[in-house]
Each structure stands twice: as C-alpha cells, then as structure tokens.
Design a protein around this motif. Structure first.
Motif, PDB file in Angstrom:
ATOM      1  N   UNK A 252       0.870  -1.180   0.000  1.00 40.41           N
ATOM      2  CA  UNK A 252       0.000   0.000   0.000  1.00 40.41           C
ATOM      3  C   UNK A 252       0.899   1.219   0.000  1.00 40.41           C
ATOM      4  N   UNK A 253       0.612   2.194   0.888  1.00 37.85           N
ATOM      5  CA  UNK A 253       1.515   3.290   1.240  1.00 37.85           C
ATOM      6  C   UNK A 253       1.562   4.439   0.228  1.00 37.85           C
ATOM      7  N   UNK A 254       1.580   4.155  -1.085  1.00 40.16           N
ATOM      8  CA  UNK A 254       1.640   5.259  -2.059  1.00 40.16           C
ATOM      9  C   UNK A 254       0.268   5.874  -2.288  1.00 40.16           C
ATOM     10  N   UNK A 255      -0.787   5.163  -1.896  1.00 35.23           N
ATOM     11  CA  UNK A 255      -2.174   5.617  -2.107  1.00 35.23           C
ATOM     12  C   UNK A 255      -2.536   5.667  -3.594  1.00 35.23           C
ATOM     13  N   UNK A 256      -1.834   4.902  -4.422  1.00 34.93           N
ATOM     14  CA  UNK A 256      -2.136   4.835  -5.852  1.00 34.93           C
ATOM     15  C   UNK A 256      -2.203   3.377  -6.281  1.00 34.93           C
ATOM     16  N   UNK A 257      -3.273   2.976  -6.983  1.00 35.50           N
ATOM     17  CA  UNK A 257      -3.304   1.605  -7.469  1.00 35.50           C
ATOM     18  C   UNK A 257      -2.158   1.374  -8.458  1.00 35.50           C
ATOM     19  N   UNK A 258      -1.545   0.196  -8.400  1.00 32.06           N
ATOM     20  CA  UNK A 258      -0.417  -0.073  -9.286  1.00 32.06           C
ATOM     21  C   UNK A 258      -0.234  -1.571  -9.458  1.00 32.06           C
ATOM     22  N   UNK A 259       0.353  -1.946 -10.590  1.00 29.68           N
ATOM     23  CA  UNK A 259       0.675  -3.350 -10.840  1.00 29.68           C
ATOM     24  C   UNK A 259       1.965  -3.410 -11.646  1.00 29.68           C
ATOM     25  N   UNK A 260       2.932  -4.155 -11.137  1.00 29.14           N
ATOM     26  CA  UNK A 260       4.200  -4.380 -11.838  1.00 29.14           C
ATOM     27  C   UNK A 260       4.336  -5.876 -12.042  1.00 29.14           C
ATOM     28  N   UNK A 261       4.691  -6.260 -13.257  1.00 29.69           N
ATOM     29  CA  UNK A 261       4.881  -7.666 -13.581  1.00 29.69           C
ATOM     30  C   UNK A 261       6.351  -7.894 -13.912  1.00 29.69           C
ATOM     31  N   UNK A 262       6.997  -8.786 -13.159  1.00 29.12           N
ATOM     32  CA  UNK A 262       8.392  -9.138 -13.452  1.00 29.12           C
ATOM     33  C   UNK A 262       8.384 -10.518 -14.094  1.00 29.12           C
ATOM     34  N   UNK A 263       8.788 -10.583 -15.383  1.00 27.95           N
ATOM     35  CA  UNK A 263       8.786 -11.862 -16.106  1.00 27.95           C
ATOM     36  C   UNK A 263      10.002 -12.694 -15.724  1.00 27.95           C
ATOM     37  N   UNK A 264       9.971 -13.980 -16.122  1.00 29.27           N
ATOM     38  CA  UNK A 264      11.045 -14.895 -15.719  1.00 29.27           C
ATOM     39  C   UNK A 264      12.418 -14.438 -16.182  1.00 29.27           C
ATOM     40  N   UNK A 265      12.454 -13.768 -17.357  1.00 24.51           N
ATOM     41  CA  UNK A 265      13.750 -13.308 -17.866  1.00 24.51           C
ATOM     42  C   UNK A 265      14.179 -11.987 -17.212  1.00 24.51           C
ATOM     43  N   UNK A 266      13.406 -11.508 -16.223  1.00 26.95           N
ATOM     44  CA  UNK A 266      13.796 -10.313 -15.486  1.00 26.95           C
ATOM     45  C   UNK A 266      13.197  -9.026 -16.029  1.00 26.95           C
ATOM     46  N   UNK A 267      12.559  -9.123 -17.226  1.00 22.06           N
ATOM     47  CA  UNK A 267      11.922  -7.910 -17.761  1.00 22.06           C
ATOM     48  C   UNK A 267      10.785  -7.494 -16.843  1.00 22.06           C
ATOM     49  N   UNK A 268      10.638  -6.172 -16.652  1.00 26.56           N
ATOM     50  CA  UNK A 268       9.559  -5.700 -15.793  1.00 26.56           C
ATOM     51  C   UNK A 268       8.600  -4.828 -16.609  1.00 26.56           C
ATOM     52  N   UNK A 269       7.317  -5.071 -16.422  1.00 21.33           N
ATOM     53  CA  UNK A 269       6.300  -4.299 -17.127  1.00 21.33           C
ATOM     54  C   UNK A 269       5.430  -3.576 -16.109  1.00 21.33           C
ATOM     55  N   UNK A 270       5.231  -2.291 -16.346  1.00 21.60           N
ATOM     56  CA  UNK A 270       4.299  -1.532 -15.505  1.00 21.60           C
ATOM     57  C   UNK A 270       2.934  -1.608 -16.164  1.00 21.60           C
ATOM     58  N   UNK A 271       1.970  -2.181 -15.475  1.00 19.89           N
ATOM     59  CA  UNK A 271       0.637  -2.357 -16.049  1.00 19.89           C
ATOM     60  C   UNK A 271      -0.238  -1.160 -15.668  1.00 19.89           C
ATOM     61  N   UNK A 272      -1.086  -0.742 -16.590  1.00 18.20           N
ATOM     62  CA  UNK A 272      -2.054   0.305 -16.256  1.00 18.20           C
ATOM     63  C   UNK A 272      -3.203  -0.335 -15.490  1.00 18.20           C
TER      64      UNK A 272
END
Ligand code: ZN
Length: 246
Positions: free
Chosen positions: A150-170
């Motif tokens: 929590x803490x930021x007070x903003x909904x968020x989703x981050x996906x870290x794939x197996x190869x280490x790539x990270x995607x910020x989801x809307x």
C-alpha cells in the motif's frame, strides 16, 4: 475456493470503507479481508474503522500511521498534518484499540502473496514507485511468489517476467490480472485517501480459484467525511484533499 478483499490506507475513513464493503459484497462477496496498513490516521473515525474490519475475518499488517498512533515510531518523522491527526487519534481511541494497533505485525505471508505496507525491505516507510525499485524489492521476497503493498495511495501493478523484464501495467476500475504470467507486485490503491486524482475509494479482489486479481473504484460521500474532519478539529486540508483525490 475463496475470494479475498484487499484494502490499504483506510485512514479512519469509515464512509469510504463502508462503500467498499458494500460494493465488494454486492457481487460475489468475499471470505476474508487483507488490510495492508494505515487503518488509522488522517480521517475522523478510527474506532469505527477498527471495529468494522475486526467484525470480518481479517489479516492486517501495520502501516506507518498505525505505528505512529500506537507510539511505536516517532511522530517527528511525519509531516505536521499527519502528526496532528496521529495525536488526535491517540486521544480518542480506547485501550483495546491502541493495543490492537500496537500488536499488528509488519508483514504477513498469505500464499502466494507477501503483504507489507511499504516494501519488503522496509515494510513501514519505503515507497515503491518505480520499476527498478520493484525488481529489487521482489528479489528480496523468497517466502512467496507475489507481493501486495500500500503506502503510495495509488493503485499499481508491476509484472516481473522470468527473464527479469519488468512491465508496468495500467490499472483502472475493472482491470483484471492473472497471477501465472510472472511475479507481480500489486497495490490496491487507497480506500480513505486516494492520491491518483480520482477521489473514489480503491480496492482489489483476489480470487484464488481463477488465479486473478481485479481492481475496483467506488464513489462515496466525500463531502460528509470532509465535514467530519472539520467538525473534529482536524486540519482542514485533510478534508480538501479528499475532494481532489490527492
Ligand atoms: Zn497511508
């Protein structure tokens, strides 16, 4: 099969919490609530929020405001309005409620999630706001696959794939994510004081049979809460910001 209601940063806003409980309960209901810190602070009804949460099956972790009110961390680390609201909250809570806050753990493992208010490295204070921080944070999580903050007070989703790539989801009202794509770090947004420009209360639902987390927003009577903040002598900005979603 179970459905979990996930909330964070309720901040003594019972009107918003009740809107969330009603909305989440009206579709398929939920079996358990996960509260990811900051149940109290800023808002006008801390006792009502503790009472409401504890009438449901629940798992709660501590946020910085919970610990500030409980006296476990120094109020010198808070901004002036937050510290004033913590002191006000201390005065009106009873012994049992103060004990409840004092006893909250700073993390809880609810497979496949780790629940922490701030971050795995610093459960109380760290704000996770960038993809780089999230990758480092998830590297420290060994007890579970995914993490809820929590803490930021903003909904968020981050996906870290197996190869280490990270995607910020809307993340919008109605967004649904599947857990099997990689490792996720999710934030359901704030119930009682959203800061993403949308004044509606935010929450998420985890459905363990479909392996999905859905994000939701629900409007509540902001003017009523803002008035309660004024009447109780809390800093007026704490009511104004609810209208702005900031
Ligand atoms: Zn908070």
């Amino acid at each position: 099969m179970a459905r979990y209601l996930i909330v964070a940063d309720i901040h003594s806003n019972l009107v918003a919490l009740d809107a969330v409980l009603k909305d989440a309960g009206s579709v398929d209901g939920f079996e358990c609530m996960w509260v990811i810190g900051d149940m109290v602070g800023y808002g006008p009804d801390p006792a009502g929020c503790i009472s409401r949460v504890t009438t449901h099956p629940h798992v709660c972790v501590a946020g910085n405001h919970d610990l500030g009110v409980a006296g476990a961390i120094d109020l010198a680390s808070f901004n002036a309005d937050a510290a004033r609201a913590c002191l006000w909250t201390r005065k009106i809570l009873g012994v049992k409620e103060m004990e409840f806050l004092r006893m909250l753990p700073t993390e809880s493992v609810e497979p496949p999630f780790l629940l922490v208010h701030g971050s795995p490295r610093d459960p109380v204070w760290e704000y996770l706001t960038s993809a780089g921080q999230v990758v480092r944070a998830l590297q420290q999580v060994r007890v579970s696959t995914h993490c809820m903050v929590g803490h930021t007070h903003r909904p968020a989703a981050y996906l870290v794939r197996e190869d280490g790539r990270v995607e910020t989801q809307c993340v919008y009202d109605g967004t649904e994510l599947h857990l099997d794509d990689g490792r996720l770090l999710l934030n359901p947004g704030a119930v009682g004081q959203p800061r993403d420009g949308d004044p509606r209360a935010g929450y998420a639902i985890y459905n363990d049979s479909s392996g999905t987390v859905s994000f939701h927003r629900i409007a509540y009577d902001v003017a009523c809460v803002s008035e309660q903040i004024r009447v109780n002598g809390l800093p007026e900005w704490l009511g104004t910001r609810l209208h702005l979603g900031y």
